[in-house]
Design an enzyme around this catalytic site. Structure first.
Site, short mmCIF file in Angstrom:
data_model
loop_
_atom_site.label_atom_id
_atom_site.label_comp_id
_atom_site.label_asym_id
_atom_site.label_seq_id
_atom_site.Cartn_x
_atom_site.Cartn_y
_atom_site.Cartn_z
N GLU A 69 22.86 31.83 30.83
CA GLU A 69 22.94 30.79 31.86
C GLU A 69 23.13 31.39 33.25
OE1 GLU A 69 26.08 27.96 31.18
OE2 GLU A 69 26.04 27.30 33.27
N ARG A 102 31.37 37.16 33.45
CA ARG A 102 32.46 36.18 33.47
C ARG A 102 33.64 36.72 34.28
NH1 ARG A 102 32.55 31.79 30.32
NH2 ARG A 102 30.88 32.67 29.06
N SER A 108 23.20 25.61 36.44
CA SER A 108 23.40 24.38 35.69
C SER A 108 23.16 23.23 36.67
CB SER A 108 24.83 24.35 35.16
OG SER A 108 24.97 23.31 34.22
N ARG A 164 37.87 30.77 38.77
CA ARG A 164 38.09 30.11 37.48
C ARG A 164 39.07 30.90 36.64
NH1 ARG A 164 31.95 27.81 36.11
NH2 ARG A 164 31.73 26.82 38.16
N ARG A 176 25.55 36.70 38.60
CA ARG A 176 24.66 36.76 37.44
C ARG A 176 23.22 37.08 37.86
NH1 ARG A 176 26.88 32.20 33.06
NH2 ARG A 176 28.98 33.09 32.95
#
Length: 421
Positions: A347, A275, A350, A260, A389
């Site tokens: 988070e 991130r 999802s 990303r 994560r």
RNA sequence: GGAGAGAUGGCCGAGCGGCUGAAGGCGCACGCCUGGAAAGCGUGUGUGGGAUAAAACUCACCGAGAGUUCGAAUCUCUCUCUCUCCGCCA
């Protein structure tokens, strides 16, 4: 993508639903080009019919050596007219499709209405955040002394937002990946290892394109996109296919690296593993019948939760509000894991039900036994789980005062040890 | 990278520029036959759009796109993919 006929016949409802997202549906524009399209369509079809009839007549006359010059002359004109109309029709259809591709999905009626993440609602919690007899550290403050994550050298090799895992750190990354895949396949998900470079059609099918090009890494020549999630290649497995009713439901799980740009995230989570431009994730993907998708989302979310439970990581489940769900999603639950180092939930998964939104874009249909015609399937997916994560959560939740890490029970067979450091 | 072959319905496989949405076969569904099955016989069997109460009807689709033609699965060009051989490579 929404169904143009459905939109045409339910304009106000569609508009209302999208308003809950804070999205203003371009009503006038849509109706104008849609009307234009219908007019052009009818006229060309009528002309084509004339031409088909006349061509047959010409064929017959020629065979009988009769004169057909007047018909030939007339059809020459009709054909010119048809190709002119065809060009217009093509342009209008492209316009319609282009517009529809940029309109987000309608939130499911069970989605809480709200503006942004502050309106999300907590559904449930599992586990108690652990009590520490000392000030718990951030994962980078745990990992760097142990020599298991090297951010500095990663920056030298690639740049910011990359990490290099080493020794037990690398092993833990791999342990988590194997633990998740093994758990998911035991739950009936079929393991997939897909291409991680994909074409433009696949990115359009799941909804990343055309709207979110800026979030993707792209290779120019030949053109490929690096996947931002396994959702893209795995959902596109069945693009342009008609499945049998008995094929459904289909459950897939896939480990892939994800890439990303994080273009709009300057200054957010600049330190640590949270991130990254490149990260690992195990994904869950489902193809189901329309009437099952709401239940299937609960089951899928439950499967993701179970991974956290088995790892002994406290988390909560959050129902995203209408203003916070993703572009393609009709309904989304986020799983947020407790991070003692940050003293908050973050988070880690999802889970979304896309309804027929992706299926219509990617043209994924199924045929009911004994019934005429086809229907679009419903697609769902969720992280099960984001590996980086999860590694952060393990480090922070299982850190000891002496700087070592206790390895969660379920990971020990994969780690070959019960402790790092 | 070089040389060649190919892409047609769920599958196999035909297809002179017009009567081909597409022969034939297999598969599948239903029916007949049978004590039951197999075999045999008969009928049916694509997708999307328009129109319709539903039909009838109509338009498009033979890898994708463009072209020639009154008319293209069939002729021309470009692209994609698959296969074979050579080279290279993990």
């Amino acid at each position: 993508m929404l169904d143009s006929r459905f939109v045409r016949e339910n304009v106000q409802d569609v508009r209302e639903a999208l308003k809950k997202r804070g999205y203003e549906f371009p009503l006038q524009e849509f109706l104008a080009i849609d009307e234009k399209r219908m007019v052009l369509l009818r006229e060309t079809e009528e002309l084509r019919n004339r031409r088909n009839v006349a061509s047959e007549e010409i064929g017959r006359k020629k065979r009988e050596k009769a004169d057909a010059t007047s018909e030939l002359e007339e059809m020459r004109i009709v054909s010119d007219r048809i190709s002119a109309l065809d060009d217009q029709l093509k342009a209008v259809e492209d316009e319609t499709k282009g517009l529809l591709l940029t309109i987000p999905n309608m939130p499911h009626e069970s989605v809480p209405v709200g503006k942004d993440e502050t309106d999300n609602t907590e559904v449930r919690r599992w586990g108690e955040p652990g009590k520490f007899a000392f000030e718990p550290l951030n994962h980078w403050d745990i990992a760097e002394p142990l020599g298991i994550i090297d951010f500095e050298r990663a920056a030298k090799i690639a740049g910011a937002r990359f990490a290099l895992m080493k020794g037990p750190g690398a092993r833990l990354e791999r342990a988590l990946m194997n633990f998740m895949l093994d758990s998911n396949t035991a739950k009936g998900y079929t393991e997939i290892f897909p291409p991680i470079l994909v074409n433009r059609e696949s990115m359009t099918g799941t909804g990343q394109l055309p709207k979110f090009e800026a979030e993707l890494f792209r290779i120019a020549d030949p053109e490929f996109y690096l996947i931002p999630t396994a959702e893209v290649p795995v959902t596109n497995i069945h693009r342009d296919e008609i499945l049998k009713e008995s094929d459904l439901p289909l459950y897939y799980t896939a480990y892939t690296p994800c890439f990303r740009r994080e273009a709009g995230a300057h200054g957010r989570d600049t330190r640590g593993l949270i991130r990254q431009h490149q990260f690992n994730k195990v994904e869950l993907v489902k193809f189901v019948k329309p009437e099952d998708s709401i239940d299937e989302l609960e089951k899928l979310t439950g499967n993701a939760e179970e991974l956290l439970q088995r790892l002994g990581l406290p988390y909560r489940v959050v129902a995203l509000c209408s203003g916070d769900i993703g572009f393609s999603s009709a309904k989304t639950y986020d799983l947020e894991v407790w991070l003692p180092g940050q003293n908050k939930y973050r988070e880690i998964s999802s889970c979304s039900n896309f309804g027929d939104f992706q299926a219509r874009r990617a043209n994924i249909r199924f045929k009911r036994d004994g019934k005429k015609g086809t229907e679009f399937v419903h697609t769902l997916n969720g992280s099960g789980l984001a590996i980086g994560r999860t590694l952060v959560a393990v480090l922070e939740n299982y850190q000891q005062q002496d700087g070592s890490i206790i390895i969660p029970e379920v990971l020990r067979p994969y780690m070959g040890t019960d402790r790092i450091g």
